[in-house]
Scaffold this motif. Structure first.
Motif, PDB file in Angstrom:
ATOM      1  N   ILE A 201       0.838  -1.206   0.000  1.00 22.48           N
ATOM      2  CA  ILE A 201       0.000   0.000   0.000  1.00 22.48           C
ATOM      3  C   ILE A 201       0.869   1.251   0.000  1.00 22.48           C
ATOM      4  O   ILE A 201       0.623   2.221  -0.741  1.00 22.48           O
ATOM      5  CB  ILE A 201      -0.947  -0.004   1.216  1.00 22.48           C
ATOM      6  CG1 ILE A 201      -1.992  -1.111   1.061  1.00 22.48           C
ATOM      7  CG2 ILE A 201      -1.621   1.359   1.385  1.00 22.48           C
ATOM      8  CD1 ILE A 201      -2.880  -1.289   2.273  1.00 22.48           C
ATOM      9  N   ASP A 202       1.953   1.216   0.790  1.00 17.99           N
ATOM     10  CA  ASP A 202       2.832   2.382   0.923  1.00 17.99           C
ATOM     11  C   ASP A 202       3.530   2.715  -0.402  1.00 17.99           C
ATOM     12  O   ASP A 202       3.658   3.882  -0.784  1.00 17.99           O
ATOM     13  CB  ASP A 202       3.856   2.101   2.016  1.00 17.99           C
ATOM     14  CG  ASP A 202       4.673   3.327   2.389  1.00 17.99           C
ATOM     15  OD1 ASP A 202       4.207   4.453   2.118  1.00 17.99           O
ATOM     16  OD2 ASP A 202       5.767   3.171   2.966  1.00 17.99           O
ATOM     17  N   LYS A 203       3.954   1.681  -1.145  1.00 17.90           N
ATOM     18  CA  LYS A 203       4.763   1.909  -2.337  1.00 17.90           C
ATOM     19  C   LYS A 203       3.958   1.925  -3.638  1.00 17.90           C
ATOM     20  O   LYS A 203       4.371   2.566  -4.614  1.00 17.90           O
ATOM     21  CB  LYS A 203       5.837   0.813  -2.451  1.00 17.90           C
ATOM     22  CG  LYS A 203       6.800   0.776  -1.272  1.00 17.90           C
ATOM     23  CD  LYS A 203       7.568   2.092  -1.106  1.00 17.90           C
ATOM     24  CE  LYS A 203       8.553   2.019   0.077  1.00 17.90           C
ATOM     25  NZ  LYS A 203       9.236   3.295   0.295  1.00 17.90           N
ATOM     26  N   ASP A 207      -2.924   7.165  -3.801  1.00 16.18           N
ATOM     27  CA  ASP A 207      -4.124   7.788  -3.227  1.00 16.18           C
ATOM     28  C   ASP A 207      -4.655   6.933  -2.082  1.00 16.18           C
ATOM     29  O   ASP A 207      -5.573   6.156  -2.221  1.00 16.18           O
ATOM     30  CB  ASP A 207      -5.208   7.937  -4.322  1.00 16.18           C
ATOM     31  CG  ASP A 207      -6.409   8.720  -3.806  1.00 16.18           C
ATOM     32  OD1 ASP A 207      -6.253   9.396  -2.765  1.00 16.18           O
ATOM     33  OD2 ASP A 207      -7.483   8.621  -4.425  1.00 16.18           O
ATOM     34  N   ARG A 208      -4.013   7.031  -0.929  1.00 11.80           N
ATOM     35  CA  ARG A 208      -4.426   6.255   0.241  1.00 11.80           C
ATOM     36  C   ARG A 208      -4.162   7.108   1.483  1.00 11.80           C
ATOM     37  O   ARG A 208      -3.338   8.025   1.481  1.00 11.80           O
ATOM     38  CB  ARG A 208      -3.675   4.934   0.339  1.00 11.80           C
ATOM     39  CG  ARG A 208      -2.198   4.964  -0.017  1.00 11.80           C
ATOM     40  CD  ARG A 208      -1.323   5.425   1.109  1.00 11.80           C
ATOM     41  NE  ARG A 208       0.094   5.443   0.746  1.00 11.80           N
ATOM     42  CZ  ARG A 208       0.997   6.150   1.379  1.00 11.80           C
ATOM     43  NH1 ARG A 208       0.637   6.933   2.374  1.00 11.80           N
ATOM     44  NH2 ARG A 208       2.259   6.129   1.020  1.00 11.80           N
ATOM     45  N   PRO A 209      -4.886   6.826   2.566  1.00 11.82           N
ATOM     46  CA  PRO A 209      -4.680   7.594   3.804  1.00 11.82           C
ATOM     47  C   PRO A 209      -3.262   7.346   4.341  1.00 11.82           C
ATOM     48  O   PRO A 209      -2.753   6.223   4.290  1.00 11.82           O
ATOM     49  CB  PRO A 209      -5.721   7.025   4.772  1.00 11.82           C
ATOM     50  CG  PRO A 209      -6.689   6.267   3.916  1.00 11.82           C
ATOM     51  CD  PRO A 209      -5.944   5.826   2.700  1.00 11.82           C
ATOM     52  N   ALA A 215      -0.502   1.992  10.272  1.00 18.12           N
ATOM     53  CA  ALA A 215      -1.294   1.103  11.139  1.00 18.12           C
ATOM     54  C   ALA A 215      -0.941  -0.356  10.870  1.00 18.12           C
ATOM     55  O   ALA A 215      -0.853  -1.174  11.807  1.00 18.12           O
ATOM     56  CB  ALA A 215      -2.784   1.345  10.897  1.00 18.12           C
ATOM     57  N   LEU A 216      -0.731  -0.693   9.605  1.00 15.91           N
ATOM     58  CA  LEU A 216      -0.369  -2.077   9.288  1.00 15.91           C
ATOM     59  C   LEU A 216       1.030  -2.425   9.817  1.00 15.91           C
ATOM     60  O   LEU A 216       1.259  -3.541  10.297  1.00 15.91           O
ATOM     61  CB  LEU A 216      -0.440  -2.299   7.777  1.00 15.91           C
ATOM     62  CG  LEU A 216      -1.864  -2.288   7.201  1.00 15.91           C
ATOM     63  CD1 LEU A 216      -1.828  -2.189   5.686  1.00 15.91           C
ATOM     64  CD2 LEU A 216      -2.629  -3.542   7.637  1.00 15.91           C
TER      65      LEU A 216
END
Length: 825
Positions: A201-203, A207-209, A215-216
């Motif tokens: 998700i990070d990389k 468009d993400r919180p 948190a993960l």
């Protein structure tokens, strides 16, 4: 524990009024020669107290449990003040966890010794006046040790005063958390899952919180760090910094730098590595647990005229068990009815089934079960062949040879080897030194031009690289695997110390009778003196020797009766042993002496006639053991006895030479000529004869002063010499409780050919321990400078955990060790 300990132990002497008894002397002889004992002596009884055995010893090298065994083997008993408990932790634990639990137990007032093995057993010695088992259990988490439920099948049992102590060994309970034994690996996988999803998700998703990947990562920290945090807290309570503490500090440092992904990767690899280590150690543990499963759960017995099936725990001494073809034998005993071949490999390691037949005198066998010949004797857990047999039970299920082996192997797990004691000491110096280096590296930005962030990151990488995880597990994993493999091959090894020492020694001393020879001497020559005849010579000899259980006496009594046929044998009285020389007794109102020619140079009375002396010399030169008989002042003659070498002796000695044993010596009480004759026949270079029992001890001490030496004997008559050797090895221990208790290494079968298997396995164990040490220290030596000069946390923890798994799986190779010559597998 490294401090020397002094204990005053109550000595119980069954049927003996005071401490001035031979069994106590034997106990002191066996203790004083032991590695780790500074002194042992008896304090006299005061008022109503028992005599006190005062022993000064190093509990790291000789445990109180071992002292109990030696006391029992010597015929004495230790009083009930000092308790002995073995707790099952429910399965394997990490070595770092084992050490923490051991230190926690040692902190309890009244606990004298505490060793916890990576296999999941805690062995505790405690003073009942200061501690009890309930307090000891309370010091362990419920997840660490659980008593058996009431209906559980106990592998051990509580002993009363003078026995081994309190032994409660539960089954392997599933433990570790909400998922039982799999909790840690599930947490590790969850950590990896949270890390992978968070990183993706990070990389990959722009468009993400911002809080979602964080948190993960935090969830990954929680799953990966749970068990590590628990261990670190325990260590800090004990005012110690261990591997887990270092890992947590490194992960926390990564988080402080914002490198959450790297910190989560560290915890994932660390927790996954140790979960796999836990699984691998479980394999060795299961190999030991499999021993306890060899005995059947039920037995078919004949009671009140009916045949009923009952649990083996309900078998009573004297019961008659019916064993059908191809079934496992339920108890120790002897054959009453039927003939069969029994596969004894599960207990003795013998590769060929042994023929069994009924005893001639069931009443005599029941009264002295330990003297029943091997052709009639059976053991629980062995496998019947094609014939149905009926067996009279001589031991309760908890007292069988198999049960004792399981108990002793379990306790051997917790005995630290010399290398493990060294690595424990090394770690306790090394870890604080690493922390000191890390503190210095934290201030590297003061000396070199770099941001504090880079210095901090480097310091955390060094923490990871220098954590000696592989070093901690290198030796215990090899020792556990080696002990398990030895037990499966019919060799009982009493801990890591004997296993390592046997693998590094270069010299072995052998007792002659019953070790290199069959131990079943027969009459070969009868030479009456002038004025006497053969019948009178044998008649008097049989009368006296029938009262003795010495092998030579038994041979003369049996051979003489065969030759005398229907001749009446007179009654002998007042038998007295003359140590190392012979015996005397009264027959037909006259004093009779029977013994070696040396006896008649020392005993009062007429000297030996020259002609009889020449006859004795001639027989000795031919390799016979000679026994001269004198009745009153009249010499009756000399009897020559011959004990034949074991068929396997020559081949066994050759194999030992191939394994690197460079010096092999036979020590014997027989005269030097007989010793030389047997030595030539079996292929030995050295034979020391004419040795009294105390001379054998002196001989072993002389050999030990030059190098490590093992002493091989039967564990009964040779106990003092075995105690003074680096390693005492008893043969035929399955048939002798004393041999089991006395020896450091017990060959369960009465087969000399099992000795090269034991030495070869020990040699391989020593090699694997060295390989593991080189691997673990080598990785630290490479990673430490590499991280100082820029290697990141990720590669460092990957190499670090990889080396841990390599040493564990390298140790597990011992479970597959094969004796290629004999095919013991």
């Amino acid at each position: 524990m490294t401090d020397k300990m002094k204990l005053d132990l109550s000595v119980i002497l069954p049927g003996i009024p005071d401490a001035a008894d031979a069994c106590v002397s034997r106990l002191l002889e066996r203790l004083r020669g032991r590695d780790g004992v500074d002194d042992a002596h008896i304090l006299p009884a005061i008022d109503d107290q028992s005599p006190q055995l005062c022993i000064h010893y190093d509990p790291d090298r000789l445990s109180l449990a071992r002292i109990r065994e030696l006391a029992t083997g010597a015929g004495a008993q230790i009083g009930a003040r000092y308790g002995h408990a073995v707790l099952d932790l429910g399965g394997p634990v990490h070595q770092r966890r084992a050490r923490t639990l051991g230190d926690r137990l040692l902190s309890i007032p009244g606990v004298l010794e505490a060793d916890v093995s990576a296999g999941g057993l805690a062995r505790i010695e405690y003073d009942r006046e200061e501690a009890d088992e309930a307090a000891i259990r309370a010091a362990l988490d419920r997840k660490d040790a659980r008593p058996n439920p009431p209906e559980a099948d106990h592998a051990g049992h509580d002993h009363g005063p003078g026995e081994h102590g309190d032994h409660e060994e539960g089954h392997a309970h599933e433990h570790g958390g909400i998922f039982g034994a799999n909790t840690e690996i599930i947490f590790a996988l969850a950590c990896g899952l949270f890390l992978a999803v968070g990183f993706a998700i990070d990389k990959l998703i722009a468009d993400r919180p911002d809080w979602l990947p964080l948190a993960l990562y935090v969830a990954a920290y929680g799953c990966g760090g749970y068990f590590t945090l628990r261990e670190a807290i325990d260590n800090l309570r004990l005012k110690r910094f261990e591997i887990d503490t270092l890992m947590l500090v490194a992960a926390g440092g990564a988080a402080a730098l914002g490198a959450w992904a790297e910190g989560a990767l560290l915890l994932f690899l660390f927790s996954m590595g140790h979960s796999l280590e836990h699984y691998a150690m479980g394999r060795a543990k299961r190999a030991i647990e499999a021993l306890a499963e060899l005995a059947p759960q039920t037995a078919l017995v004949r009671r009140d005229g009916q045949t009923v099936e009952i649990p083996v725990e309900q078998l009573a001494v004297g019961d008659v068990a019916i064993v059908k073809p191809n079934e496992r034998l339920p108890a120790d005993g002897f054959v009453l009815v039927g003939e069969s071949s029994v596969n004894q490999a599960p207990v003795t390691g013998e590769s060929i089934p042994v023929d069994k037949r009924p005893v001639d005198d069931p009443q005599a066998a029941a009264s002295q079960p330990d003297k029943v010949a091997a052709a009639h004797r059976i053991y629980a857990g062995t496998i019947n062949g094609a014939g149905a047999i009926e067996v009279q039970v001589t031991r309760l299920s908890k007292d069988t040879t198999l049960a004792k082996v399981v108990q002793m192997v379990g306790e051997a797990e917790a005995q630290k080897s010399p290398t493990q004691r060294f690595t424990d000491r090394f770690e306790r110096i090394f870890v604080p030194a690493v922390l000191g280096l890390v503190v210095l590296l934290l201030f590297a930005w003061v000396v070199i031009d770099e941001p504090f962030r880079d210095s901090f990151y480097r310091a955390m990488a060094v923490l990871v690289a220098a954590s000696p995880c592989a070093l901690a597990i290198a030796t215990p994993s090899a020792v556990l695997s080696g002990i398990a493999r030895a037990a499966r091959g019919g060799v009982l090894v009493k801990g890591g110390g004997p296993l390592e020492n046997l693998g590094t020694l270069r010299a072995i001393a052998f007792d002659k009778t019953g070790t290199l020879t069959e131990g079943k001497p027969t009459i070969s020559d009868i030479v009456p003196a002038d004025g006497a005849d053969e019948k009178e010579l044998l008649r008097i000899s049989v009368a006296v020797e029938s009262m003795s259980d010495h092998p030579l006496a038994t041979a003369i009594a049996a051979g003489g009766r065969e030759r005398l046929a229907d001749t009446a044998i007179p009654t002998a009285t007042d038998l007295r042993s003359i140590t190392g020389r012979g015996v005397q007794a009264t027959v037909e109102g006259e004093l009779v002496h029977i013994g070696s020619p040396k006896l008649f140079g020392e005993a009062e009375g007429e000297p030996m006639p020259q002609a009889l002396r020449d006859d004795a010399t001639r027989l000795e030169e031919a390799g016979r053991t000679t026994m001269v008989i004198r009745k009153g002042a009249r010499y009756l003659g000399v009897i020559g006895v011959m004990d034949t070498p074991r068929p396997a002796a020559s081949a066994t000695l050759a194999r030992l030479r191939n394994l690197g044993i460079t010096r092999m010596v036979m020590i014997s009480g027989d005269n030097q000529r007989v010793a030389d004759a047997i030595a030539r026949e079996v292929g030995l270079d050295e034979a020391w004869g004419d040795l009294m029992p105390e001379d054998k001890v002196t001989a072993i001490r002389k050999l030990k002063a030059e190098d490590k030496v093992a002493m091989v004997g039967d564990g009964v008559n040779d106990a003092p010499a075995m105690a003074n050797a680096t390693v005492g090895i008893a043969m035929g221990a399955a048939g002798s409780d004393v041999a089991l208790e006395t020896a450091d290494v017990a060959l369960m079968a009465d087969d000399l050919a099992h000795l090269p298997f034991a030495v070869g396995l020990s040699r391989q164990t020593s090699r694997i321990i060295r390989q593991n040490l080189y691997m673990s220290l080598g990785v630290v030596a490479v990673l430490l400078p590499a991280t100082i000069f820029g290697l990141g946390i990720g590669p460092a923890v990957l190499a670090h955990e990889g080396s841990t798994l390599v040493v564990v799986f390298n140790a597990l190779r011992l479970l597959a060790f094969k004796d290629v010559v004999r095919g013991i597998g």
